[in-house]
Scaffold this active site. Structure first.
Site: not given
Length: 267
Positions: A42, A107
């Site tokens: 990701s 993230k």
């Protein structure tokens, strides 16, 4: 008898030494730096599967989620709100506890409290202003099972087959304030490429993966498996530098090490 007492005393001293060494190691890991192994794609190409890093827990202060004793849910900081902390900056790569899944995610922090976040045709807008993307070539990797979880990458150039070259368009995205980082594109019109306007509530943040079409993040609600708005107390720390990297199933597969990523700064 004296010899036996001396031997017994040596064993006791050894046990004490090992005990206090473990206490110090656990305290250091719980309060200062936490190891983190990248399991998914990701955050490509900023972070690759198999990158190993230490999370700086001092960066944002502490809450019950950032000082847990390893392999337990026992916290050395039994407080819901953060304390001794400073606010994260837009563009930081952060590790946090997912509010419902209970696992640690990594993230990029995109939105601060009060920000309005929207994606339009794969382009990020913050408070109505575009975060410009400058094309920066193509990210290439071999289509094969990666890391301990044996995940295979998604490719912009379609089904390339085992051993083929998997490609993704790469751009440099510049956030308000001037911080820049790479983002990757897979789909021309992915599920997170066009969104409503998200207004980040007080005490919350908005996070996204750099591999924009392969990231479950704040663009998706917790009810659908996403992160949603991230409450501040779930922040664990900031990722600053890759310490080690292995492309194989195990770090002991020496031939899969990536020496060019050792001690690499995270931007």
């Amino acid at each position: 008898m004296a010899s036996r007492d001396k031997g017994d005393g040596g064993i006791v001293e050894t046990i004490k030494t090992v005990f206090w060494a473990l206490v110090i190691a656990i305290g250091f890991r719980s309060v200062f730096f936490q190891p983190f192994w990248i399991p998914s794609e990701s955050m490509k190409d900023t972070l690759l599967i198999g990158d190993f890093l230490f999370v700086n827990k001092m960066a944002y202060g502490y809450s019950r989620y950032s000082c847990e004793i390893p392999f337990t849910t026992i916290s050395l900081c039994p407080f819901e709100d953060r304390f001794l902390g400073s606010e994260p900056e837009r563009g930081d790569v952060v590790v946090f506890r997912h509010p419902t899944a209970g696992t640690d995610y990594i993230k990029r922090l995109i939105g601060l409290p009060g920000d309005r976040i929207q994606m339009q045709n794969g382009v990020l807008f913050i408070n109505g202003v575009e975060a410009p993307q400058t094309p920066d070539g193509v990210f290439e990797e071999i289509y094969e099972a990666q890391g301990p979880m044996r995940n295979r990458p998604r490719c912009e150039n379609g089904a390339v087959g085992e051993g083929g070259i998997c490609k993704k368009s790469r751009s440099i995205e510049t956030l308000p304030g001037g911080r820049s980082h790479h983002v990757l594109n897979i789909d021309a019109n992915g599920p997170g490429d066009n969104t409503d306007v998200f207004t980040v509530p007080p005490g919350h943040y908005f996070v996204m993966g750099d591999n924009r079409d392969n990231s479950t993040d704040s663009r998706f609600s917790q009810a659908t498996g996403g992160v949603g708005y991230l409450p501040a107390q779930y922040l664990i720390g900031r990722a600053d530098r890759v310490m080690f990297s292995s492309a194989g199933r195990s770090l002991f597969y020496v031939w899969t090490w990536r020496p060019d990523r050792f001690f690499k700064a995270i931007e």
